[in-house]
Design a protein around this motif. Structure first.
Motif, PDB file in Angstrom:
ATOM      1  N   GLY A 111       0.830  -1.195   0.000  1.00  0.00           N
ATOM      2  CA  GLY A 111       0.000   0.000   0.000  1.00  0.00           C
ATOM      3  C   GLY A 111       0.865   1.246   0.000  1.00  0.00           C
ATOM      4  N   VAL A 112       0.240   2.380  -0.116  1.00  0.00           N
ATOM      5  CA  VAL A 112       0.934   3.651  -0.188  1.00  0.00           C
ATOM      6  C   VAL A 112       1.086   4.224   1.208  1.00  0.00           C
ATOM      7  CG1 VAL A 112       0.812   5.992  -1.108  1.00  0.00           C
ATOM      8  CG2 VAL A 112       0.035   4.077  -2.499  1.00  0.00           C
ATOM      9  N   ASP A 113       2.318   4.578   1.590  1.00  0.00           N
ATOM     10  CA  ASP A 113       2.582   5.238   2.863  1.00  0.00           C
ATOM     11  C   ASP A 113       2.459   6.739   2.658  1.00  0.00           C
ATOM     12  OD1 ASP A 113       3.246   2.889   4.281  1.00  0.00           O
ATOM     13  OD2 ASP A 113       5.249   2.899   3.400  1.00  0.00           O
ATOM     14  N   ALA A 127      10.545  10.909   3.118  1.00  0.00           N
ATOM     15  CA  ALA A 127      10.551  10.192   1.841  1.00  0.00           C
ATOM     16  C   ALA A 127      11.963   9.725   1.494  1.00  0.00           C
ATOM     17  CB  ALA A 127       9.990  11.081   0.735  1.00  0.00           C
ATOM     18  N   VAL A 128      12.977  10.550   1.743  1.00  0.00           N
ATOM     19  CA  VAL A 128      14.365  10.161   1.476  1.00  0.00           C
ATOM     20  C   VAL A 128      14.737   8.949   2.323  1.00  0.00           C
ATOM     21  CG1 VAL A 128      16.790  10.870   1.751  1.00  0.00           C
ATOM     22  CG2 VAL A 128      15.143  12.425   0.699  1.00  0.00           C
ATOM     23  N   THR A 129      14.355   8.958   3.589  1.00  0.00           N
ATOM     24  CA  THR A 129      14.632   7.822   4.478  1.00  0.00           C
ATOM     25  C   THR A 129      13.980   6.549   3.941  1.00  0.00           C
ATOM     26  OG1 THR A 129      14.822   9.304   6.374  1.00  0.00           O
ATOM     27  CG2 THR A 129      14.409   6.974   6.845  1.00  0.00           C
ATOM     28  N   ALA A 130      12.726   6.645   3.501  1.00  0.00           N
ATOM     29  CA  ALA A 130      12.027   5.474   2.948  1.00  0.00           C
ATOM     30  C   ALA A 130      12.718   4.980   1.675  1.00  0.00           C
ATOM     31  CB  ALA A 130      10.570   5.829   2.659  1.00  0.00           C
ATOM     32  N   LEU A 131      13.217   5.892   0.852  1.00  0.00           N
ATOM     33  CA  LEU A 131      13.895   5.489  -0.383  1.00  0.00           C
ATOM     34  C   LEU A 131      15.246   4.847  -0.100  1.00  0.00           C
ATOM     35  CD1 LEU A 131      12.978   8.378  -2.825  1.00  0.00           C
ATOM     36  CD2 LEU A 131      11.879   6.160  -2.508  1.00  0.00           C
ATOM     37  N   VAL A 137       5.982   7.480  -4.768  1.00  0.00           N
ATOM     38  CA  VAL A 137       7.340   7.227  -5.251  1.00  0.00           C
ATOM     39  C   VAL A 137       7.839   5.820  -4.879  1.00  0.00           C
ATOM     40  CG1 VAL A 137       9.763   7.957  -5.080  1.00  0.00           C
ATOM     41  CG2 VAL A 137       7.963   9.651  -5.446  1.00  0.00           C
ATOM     42  N   PRO A 138       7.731   5.372  -3.621  1.00  0.00           N
ATOM     43  CA  PRO A 138       8.232   4.024  -3.310  1.00  0.00           C
ATOM     44  C   PRO A 138       7.517   2.911  -4.091  1.00  0.00           C
ATOM     45  CG  PRO A 138       7.988   5.279  -1.301  1.00  0.00           C
ATOM     46  CD  PRO A 138       7.336   6.079  -2.398  1.00  0.00           C
ATOM     47  N   VAL A 139       6.199   2.992  -4.261  1.00  0.00           N
ATOM     48  CA  VAL A 139       5.497   1.936  -5.002  1.00  0.00           C
ATOM     49  C   VAL A 139       5.832   2.002  -6.483  1.00  0.00           C
ATOM     50  CG1 VAL A 139       3.647   1.561  -3.327  1.00  0.00           C
ATOM     51  CG2 VAL A 139       3.347   3.263  -5.107  1.00  0.00           C
ATOM     52  N   PHE A 140       6.052   3.192  -7.013  1.00  0.00           N
ATOM     53  CA  PHE A 140       6.497   3.347  -8.399  1.00  0.00           C
ATOM     54  C   PHE A 140       7.845   2.635  -8.578  1.00  0.00           C
ATOM     55  CE2 PHE A 140       8.620   5.335 -11.914  1.00  0.00           C
ATOM     56  CZ  PHE A 140       7.654   5.831 -12.774  1.00  0.00           C
ATOM     57  N   LEU A 141       8.776   2.900  -7.662  1.00  0.00           N
ATOM     58  CA  LEU A 141      10.097   2.290  -7.760  1.00  0.00           C
ATOM     59  C   LEU A 141      10.040   0.778  -7.571  1.00  0.00           C
ATOM     60  CD1 LEU A 141      12.264   4.947  -5.901  1.00  0.00           C
ATOM     61  CD2 LEU A 141      12.053   4.574  -8.366  1.00  0.00           C
ATOM     62  N   ARG A 142       9.191   0.293  -6.672  1.00  0.00           N
ATOM     63  CA  ARG A 142       9.031  -1.159  -6.503  1.00  0.00           C
ATOM     64  C   ARG A 142       8.562  -1.798  -7.812  1.00  0.00           C
ATOM     65  NH1 ARG A 142       9.729  -2.996  -1.532  1.00  0.00           N
ATOM     66  NH2 ARG A 142       9.456  -1.561   0.195  1.00  0.00           N
ATOM     67  N   PRO A 202       2.834   0.162 -13.413  1.00  0.00           N
ATOM     68  CA  PRO A 202       1.623  -0.113 -12.621  1.00  0.00           C
ATOM     69  C   PRO A 202       1.759   0.437 -11.198  1.00  0.00           C
ATOM     70  CG  PRO A 202       2.484  -2.123 -13.636  1.00  0.00           C
ATOM     71  CD  PRO A 202       3.511  -1.047 -13.827  1.00  0.00           C
ATOM     72  N   LEU A 203       0.651   0.983 -10.694  1.00  0.00           N
ATOM     73  CA  LEU A 203       0.578   1.509  -9.334  1.00  0.00           C
ATOM     74  C   LEU A 203      -0.603   0.847  -8.632  1.00  0.00           C
ATOM     75  CD1 LEU A 203       1.140   5.286 -10.170  1.00  0.00           C
ATOM     76  CD2 LEU A 203       2.824   3.696  -9.240  1.00  0.00           C
ATOM     77  N   PRO A 204      -0.655   0.896  -7.301  1.00  0.00           N
ATOM     78  CA  PRO A 204      -1.770   0.280  -6.584  1.00  0.00           C
ATOM     79  C   PRO A 204      -3.119   0.885  -6.981  1.00  0.00           C
ATOM     80  CG  PRO A 204      -0.048   0.958  -5.060  1.00  0.00           C
ATOM     81  CD  PRO A 204       0.310   1.505  -6.401  1.00  0.00           C
ATOM     82  N   GLY A 205      -4.172   0.111  -6.796  1.00  0.00           N
ATOM     83  CA  GLY A 205      -5.522   0.609  -7.070  1.00  0.00           C
ATOM     84  C   GLY A 205      -5.853   0.661  -8.542  1.00  0.00           C
ATOM     85  N   ASP A 206      -5.337  -0.268  -9.318  1.00  0.00           N
ATOM     86  CA  ASP A 206      -5.605  -0.309 -10.762  1.00  0.00           C
ATOM     87  C   ASP A 206      -5.220   0.988 -11.472  1.00  0.00           C
ATOM     88  OD1 ASP A 206      -6.519  -2.917 -10.708  1.00  0.00           O
ATOM     89  OD2 ASP A 206      -8.586  -2.305 -10.284  1.00  0.00           O
ATOM     90  N   ARG A 207      -4.190   1.640 -10.977  1.00  0.00           N
ATOM     91  CA  ARG A 207      -3.671   2.845 -11.625  1.00  0.00           C
ATOM     92  C   ARG A 207      -2.368   2.494 -12.328  1.00  0.00           C
ATOM     93  NH1 ARG A 207      -2.086   6.917  -7.686  1.00  0.00           N
ATOM     94  NH2 ARG A 207      -1.434   5.140  -6.471  1.00  0.00           N
ATOM     95  N   ALA A 208      -1.989   3.316 -13.284  1.00  0.00           N
ATOM     96  CA  ALA A 208      -0.700   3.155 -13.962  1.00  0.00           C
ATOM     97  C   ALA A 208      -0.217   4.518 -14.416  1.00  0.00           C
ATOM     98  CB  ALA A 208      -0.821   2.216 -15.152  1.00  0.00           C
TER      99      ALA A 208
END
Length: 151
Positions: free
Chosen positions: A3-5, A13-17, A98-103, A126-132
């Motif tokens: 899911g999206v944080d 965001a930098v720490t998460a990346l 950004v993190p889900v995009f990179l994943r 592809p992104l969560p929730g049937d988005r791209a």
């Protein structure tokens, strides 16, 4: 796909990346631009002015990931980012995406969709929730990594 944080700040965001880079065994190089006189979207700031009119200190970061595909991220203080994958700019990505995009990119879910007429292709992430996220690519700029993801 996770899911999206929510990231309340550029530093969060930098720490998460950085954590994401460790998960994928990629090195990162991070550059910080702090202050209205340093960030790219605050060009109207006067000489020596470091804060926004509301008193906040804008923070922008540029993260370059090692390995293939070549990826870098510019995080803006306005809660969005530009992600560049193999030289293809993907603007207006929400900071929280950004993190889900990179994943999607690092897990091999991103692909290049082509069409014959009119000739063209798009990088599809592809992104969560049937988005791209879809970004147009010139066929002459296809790198070996992008070529390997054509569908």
């Amino acid at each position: 796909m996770r899911g999206v944080d929510h990231f309340a700040s550029t530093e969060a965001a930098v720490t998460a990346l950085r954590v994401l880079a460790d998960e994928y065994g990629r090195e990162t190089e991070v550059t910080h631009d702090i202050g209205a006189d340093q960030t790219s979207r605050r060009t109207a700031a006067g000489f020596g002015v470091t804060t926004d009119p509301d008193g906040s200190l804008p923070h922008e970061a540029f993260i370059e990931f090692g390995g293939t595909p070549r990826v870098n991220v510019r995080l803006f203080p306005d809660d969005d980012a530009v992600i560049t994958v193999e030289g293809i700019d993907c603007p207006d990505i929400a900071r929280d995406d950004v993190p889900v995009f990179l994943r999607s990119v690092f897990d091999g879910l991103a692909y290049v969709k082509t069409r014959r007429f009119p000739p063209g292709c798009n990088l599809v992430v592809p992104l969560p929730g049937d988005r791209a996220h879809k970004e147009w690519i010139s066929m002459i700029t296809l790198t070996p990594w992008l070529n390997g993801r054509i569908r």
